[in-house]
Each structure stands twice: as C-alpha cells, then as structure tokens.
Design a protein around this motif. Structure first.
Motif, PDB file in Angstrom:
ATOM      1  N   SER A 224      15.612  22.728   6.262  1.00 34.12           N
ATOM      2  CA  SER A 224      15.659  22.851   4.799  1.00 34.12           C
ATOM      3  C   SER A 224      16.037  21.523   4.155  1.00 34.12           C
ATOM      4  N   GLU A 225      16.956  20.807   4.773  1.00 33.25           N
ATOM      5  CA  GLU A 225      17.352  19.514   4.217  1.00 33.25           C
ATOM      6  C   GLU A 225      16.214  18.506   4.340  1.00 33.25           C
ATOM      7  N   TRP A 226      15.513  18.490   5.449  1.00 32.39           N
ATOM      8  CA  TRP A 226      14.365  17.578   5.591  1.00 32.39           C
ATOM      9  C   TRP A 226      13.301  17.895   4.547  1.00 32.39           C
ATOM     10  N   PHE A 227      13.085  19.187   4.316  1.00 28.68           N
ATOM     11  CA  PHE A 227      12.108  19.593   3.313  1.00 28.68           C
ATOM     12  C   PHE A 227      12.535  19.140   1.913  1.00 28.68           C
ATOM     13  N   SER A 228      13.848  19.262   1.618  1.00 29.79           N
ATOM     14  CA  SER A 228      14.362  18.830   0.317  1.00 29.79           C
ATOM     15  C   SER A 228      14.179  17.329   0.125  1.00 29.79           C
ATOM     16  N   VAL A 229      14.386  16.556   1.175  1.00 29.21           N
ATOM     17  CA  VAL A 229      14.176  15.107   1.088  1.00 29.21           C
ATOM     18  C   VAL A 229      12.710  14.811   0.783  1.00 29.21           C
ATOM     19  N   SER A 230      11.802  15.550   1.417  1.00 27.53           N
ATOM     20  CA  SER A 230      10.369  15.351   1.164  1.00 27.53           C
ATOM     21  C   SER A 230      10.017  15.671  -0.283  1.00 27.53           C
ATOM     22  N   MET A 231      10.598  16.726  -0.830  1.00 29.49           N
ATOM     23  CA  MET A 231      10.331  17.076  -2.218  1.00 29.49           C
ATOM     24  C   MET A 231      10.890  16.019  -3.176  1.00 29.49           C
ATOM     25  N   ALA A 232      12.060  15.479  -2.849  1.00 32.19           N
ATOM     26  CA  ALA A 232      12.629  14.419  -3.694  1.00 32.19           C
ATOM     27  C   ALA A 232      11.743  13.175  -3.655  1.00 32.19           C
ATOM     28  N   LYS A 233      11.222  12.845  -2.477  1.00 28.99           N
ATOM     29  CA  LYS A 233      10.313  11.703  -2.370  1.00 28.99           C
ATOM     30  C   LYS A 233       9.035  11.949  -3.164  1.00 28.99           C
ATOM     31  N   LEU A 234       8.534  13.188  -3.119  1.00 29.27           N
ATOM     32  CA  LEU A 234       7.330  13.528  -3.870  1.00 29.27           C
ATOM     33  C   LEU A 234       7.559  13.305  -5.367  1.00 29.27           C
ATOM     34  N   GLN A 235       8.694  13.779  -5.885  1.00 30.81           N
ATOM     35  CA  GLN A 235       9.010  13.606  -7.304  1.00 30.81           C
ATOM     36  C   GLN A 235       9.152  12.121  -7.646  1.00 30.81           C
ATOM     37  N   GLN A 236       9.808  11.370  -6.782  1.00 28.35           N
ATOM     38  CA  GLN A 236       9.991   9.943  -7.038  1.00 28.35           C
ATOM     39  C   GLN A 236       8.661   9.213  -7.101  1.00 28.35           C
ATOM     40  N   LEU A 237       7.760   9.511  -6.174  1.00 29.14           N
ATOM     41  CA  LEU A 237       6.465   8.831  -6.145  1.00 29.14           C
ATOM     42  C   LEU A 237       5.603   9.206  -7.348  1.00 29.14           C
ATOM     43  N   VAL A 238       5.728  10.447  -7.810  1.00 28.80           N
ATOM     44  CA  VAL A 238       4.991  10.859  -9.013  1.00 28.80           C
ATOM     45  C   VAL A 238       5.471  10.060 -10.219  1.00 28.80           C
ATOM     46  N   VAL A 239       6.778   9.895 -10.349  1.00 29.44           N
ATOM     47  CA  VAL A 239       7.329   9.133 -11.476  1.00 29.44           C
ATOM     48  C   VAL A 239       6.925   7.664 -11.377  1.00 29.44           C
ATOM     49  N   GLN A 240       6.968   7.113 -10.172  1.00 27.93           N
ATOM     50  CA  GLN A 240       6.669   5.697 -10.005  1.00 27.93           C
ATOM     51  C   GLN A 240       5.206   5.361 -10.257  1.00 27.93           C
ATOM     52  N   TYR A 241       4.350   6.348 -10.298  1.00 29.01           N
ATOM     53  CA  TYR A 241       2.964   6.071 -10.660  1.00 29.01           C
ATOM     54  C   TYR A 241       2.892   5.499 -12.074  1.00 29.01           C
ATOM     55  N   ALA A 242       3.755   6.013 -12.956  1.00 27.46           N
ATOM     56  CA  ALA A 242       3.764   5.540 -14.344  1.00 27.46           C
ATOM     57  C   ALA A 242       4.714   4.362 -14.553  1.00 27.46           C
ATOM     58  N   THR A 243       5.874   4.386 -13.863  1.00 24.36           N
ATOM     59  CA  THR A 243       6.884   3.354 -14.083  1.00 24.36           C
ATOM     60  C   THR A 243       6.707   2.140 -13.193  1.00 24.36           C
ATOM     61  N   GLY A 244       5.969   2.289 -12.103  1.00 22.83           N
ATOM     62  CA  GLY A 244       5.898   1.228 -11.115  1.00 22.83           C
ATOM     63  C   GLY A 244       7.001   1.404 -10.084  1.00 22.83           C
ATOM     64  N   PRO A 245       6.833   0.851  -8.892  1.00 25.10           N
ATOM     65  CA  PRO A 245       7.843   1.014  -7.837  1.00 25.10           C
ATOM     66  C   PRO A 245       9.127   0.274  -8.175  1.00 25.10           C
ATOM     67  N   ASP A 246      10.248   0.772  -7.628  1.00 25.63           N
ATOM     68  CA  ASP A 246      11.532   0.117  -7.853  1.00 25.63           C
ATOM     69  C   ASP A 246      11.561  -1.263  -7.211  1.00 25.63           C
ATOM     70  N   GLU A 247      10.947  -1.395  -6.050  1.00 26.19           N
ATOM     71  CA  GLU A 247      10.910  -2.670  -5.343  1.00 26.19           C
ATOM     72  C   GLU A 247       9.492  -2.927  -4.835  1.00 26.19           C
ATOM     73  N   MET A 248       9.102  -4.174  -4.889  1.00 26.90           N
ATOM     74  CA  MET A 248       7.786  -4.575  -4.387  1.00 26.90           C
ATOM     75  C   MET A 248       7.979  -5.443  -3.148  1.00 26.90           C
ATOM     76  N   PRO A 249       7.506  -5.000  -1.987  1.00 29.03           N
ATOM     77  CA  PRO A 249       7.627  -5.830  -0.788  1.00 29.03           C
ATOM     78  C   PRO A 249       6.853  -7.137  -0.953  1.00 29.03           C
ATOM     79  N   ASP A 250       7.279  -8.142  -0.211  1.00 25.67           N
ATOM     80  CA  ASP A 250       6.586  -9.423  -0.252  1.00 25.67           C
ATOM     81  C   ASP A 250       5.125  -9.251   0.158  1.00 25.67           C
ATOM     82  N   GLY A 251       4.240  -9.820  -0.630  1.00 23.16           N
ATOM     83  CA  GLY A 251       2.817  -9.745  -0.329  1.00 23.16           C
ATOM     84  C   GLY A 251       2.118  -8.523  -0.878  1.00 23.16           C
TER      85      GLY A 251
END
Length: 416
Positions: A224-251
C-alpha cells in the motif's frame, strides 16, 4: 486509471525447485540462486550469499525486477507460472539477513518463527528463509467519461489495441498520450528500485538489527505504501507538465509544446492546492481595502486640515497651536530657545529648524553640572566657577534653585 495489485506467488528459499544446481564456487561462497526466469544473459534470476545472514550483521535487503507483458521489452523474462499477457509483473525479493524479532512473525513475506536462544531466558526469532519472494501484477485502464467507454484492465503496452474503442477527440488523445508517457515512469517497482530496503516500512521499527515484531498483514502495509508513492509521483509529474521540472539534469532538453492542443493543456491545467481550498469574499476584501485606505489618508491629512479650518474660521486656533507645541521636536526647540541657544524658524510647524547651518546647541558636556545637567545659564556659570575654584564641594548644600547640589557663589564668578 487504477492499478490492480495482487500477490500471486510466495516462495520459501531454500527450496529444491527454486535452487539451481550449485557450482563448486557457489558451494564455497554459500550462494543460492533463484530460478524465476533468466535475467539478461544469466540463466537464473538472483543470486544470494548466505554469508550476509550469518556473519555480516546487516539489516534488510530488498531487490526488485520488472517485466512488461510485451515480449522483448524487459531484461527479466518470468517463468511461465508468473508470465502474464494481460498485466505487467513486478518481483520483490526480500533478504532478512541478520534481523531478529522479539516475537514470532506470521506475515508470509517477513515470516520469522525460528527461535534463537540467547541464554538467561531471552529468545529471538529469526527468519524462516534466506529469501522471501513476492510477485505483483500491475494493470492499467483508461476511460472516456463523455462516451462512457473504458478499456479493459490490461498491461501497459497493450492499451493501444483498445484506444479506438474509446472514441477520443483531439484534446483527449493528447491527454492520453501525456498520461501514458507519465505512467511509463510510474510502475510500482520504480518506487522501490532506487530506495531498496529504505522503501520498507518495517525498516522504520528497527533498532540496529532488532525488531520488536510485525503484524500478520505487514505485506499489505508495504505494498500500500509503494502504491501511495506511485500515486504521489503521478500527481507530481502531471503538475510538472505545466510548471516544468523542479530540477533539470545536465544535458537535458525541455521541449516546448509542439501544437495548439499541447499548449492548451499547459494553459488550462487546474490543480487542487496542497493547503486545501481557500474561500474568501471579493466584496469583503474590497471593503477592507477601501475603508483602510480612507483611514490611512485621513490620519495623514487630519492635522493639517483641522489647523487650516481653524485659522480660516478663527475659532479655537490655540488648540491647534497647543497640538503642535506638544510634539517632542517643538518641546526640544522651546527648551533650547528658552535657554538662549540657536536661531529658530518654524515655531508652529511639525519640525522646527535652525536658521544657521552647523549651529551647535547646548554647549559642551564639560560645562554641564554632572549631578544635575541642564541647558541654560546655570551650567555656563558652573563652568566658569570650575575654572576659578568657586565650586562648593559640599554635595548636600542647596543650589541657586533651592535644590540640593553644588552651589556657585555669584560673586566668585568672573565675567567680562
């Protein structure tokens, strides 16, 4: 887009049908191999050195594998018993290593019922197996709420076969492509892969390698905790589509929207605030701003306005004068001017000023009576008396004003 999680296999290790025939090297290094399907070029799934459970005094280890239902897309190929065509499969391999429990553990993934006598009436319980294995299926489903159509629950890469049946319009198709790309990075095994044993809730109750015990449904808690982490990541990635990622790796390169539909998704995205819903009245805010501005403006002009009206009407003008003279700068000006210091202007203004630039007021401190300093002729006389030695050293004698202090005799003061 639900994920269906279902444990489909537990297996105790060691067990004859899961151990490969050990080589001489394996026997020397006490290795055990799991045979749940080849991993890359290896003909076994995972190899474990039992030395870690006996000598190394280490905590949990957690290793995970993932297999897409589509052939050729994963490094791990499950055995037929685990291979599913309608779902993706994650394999979680737990090594308890040197963990001991104060009470037996009945949970099938953390099973520990072997007593270890420590002497003096103390007993620890250690894991039943070197390794415990859990497999989970993962399925996806998309729906079109307008047409009340849904795909079946199926593997990630098989969703495209059912897409035409949803009858999506252009905005919905681009939304589907966006969510599909996000889901590709959001499998449950990815919530565990980078964290290893730190992903285990059971690790939080450890003291060294000692655990008080675990409930019988501990594997439910973990998944259940692993599933909750996946859902939180899903929400974060949906938001970052509009806001852009928090960090951009080199390259890395951030691509802008390639068409109007993608641009619309960026501009029209609305999300729920993490702090919850905030409700307020526009009318109330407007009233506060207007009334507050009026009060601030009134406080700034009321003194000047009332004084102007009293002068024009010639009524109670002394009150305005008294108001101005009670200001501390005017009180200071009157003290200096009354003592004959300075040339002043603006006697009824808010800030009085001297007419001569750099004019010093009050004289030097060396001419002040140290027991009762004041501005005026008395202190000037005190300074002259100091020079002639005419200061009465008796601190209890009365001064010129009747107050106790040093007395200066007028006849002893030398004047020009």
């Amino acid at each position: 887009m639900p994920y269906i999680l279902q444990p489909i296999h537990y297996l105790a290790v060691p067990s004859p049908h899961t151990l490969a025939e050990n080589s001489e090297a394996d026997k020397i290094f006490n290795c055990r191999r799991l045979m749940y399907g080849p991993m890359g070029s290896r003909n076994y799934t995972y190899s474990y050195n039992t030395h870690g459970a006996i000598v190394d005094n280490q905590g949990y280890s957690l290793f995970t594998l993932f297999s897409h239902a589509a052939a050729g897309l994963s490094a791990w190929t499950p055995i037929p018993e685990l291979n599913r065509t309608d779902s993706d499969v994650s394999l979680f391999i737990l090594a308890p290593n040197s963990i001991g429990y104060e009470a037996p553990v009945k949970d099938p993934f953390f099973s520990a019922n072997l007593p270890l006598d420590l002497g003096e009436g103390e007993t620890l319980y250690v894991a039943d197996h070197y390794l415990d294995v859990m497999a989970c299926t993962e399925q996806h489903q998309y729906c079109n709420p307008v047409m009340s159509e849904c795909t079946p629950l199926t593997a990630f890469h098989r969703l495209g076969h059912y897409l035409p049946g949803l009858r999506l319009n252009f905005p919905q198709r681009y939304t589907y492509q966006r969510l599909k790309l996000i889901s590709l990075q959001n499998a449950i095994y990815q919530s565990v892969l980078s964290r290893g044993a730190k992903a285990l809730h059971a690790s939080e109750t450890l003291v060294g390698t000692l655990n008080k015990g675990l409930p019988d449904n501990q594997w439910h808690i973990e998944v259940s905790e692993w599933f909750s982490v996946s859902m939180a990541k899903l929400q974060q990635l949906v938001v970052q589509y509009a806001t852009g990622p928090d960090e951009m790796p080199d390259g890395a390169i951030l691509l802008p929207p390639s068409n109007q539909w993608e641009q619309n998704m960026c501009e029209n995205q609305i999300i729920r605030s993490q702090e919850g819903t905030l409700s307020f009245s526009i009318l109330g805010v407007a009233i506060i701003l207007v009334v507050g501005s009026i009060l601030i403006f009134t406080s700034l002009v009321i003194d000047t306005g009332v004084g102007f009206l009293r002068r024009r009407l010639r009524r109670k003008s002394y009150k305005s004068l008294q108001w101005a003279l009670d200001e501390k700068l005017q009180l200071q000006r009157m003290a200096f001017e009354g003592a004959g210091h300075g040339h002043w202007k603006g006697g009824a203004d808010v800030v009085p000023v001297t007419t001569k630039w750099g004019e010093q007021l009050g004289g030097g401190l060396e001419q002040m009576d140290p027991k009762h300093p004041r501005v005026g002729m008395r202190d000037l006389a005190y300074g002259a008396a100091q020079e002639t030695g005419a200061v009465d050293p008796d601190p209890e004698s009365e001064g010129l004003t009747g107050k106790k202090g040093m007395r200066v005799s007028a006849q002893d003061v030398i004047t020009d």
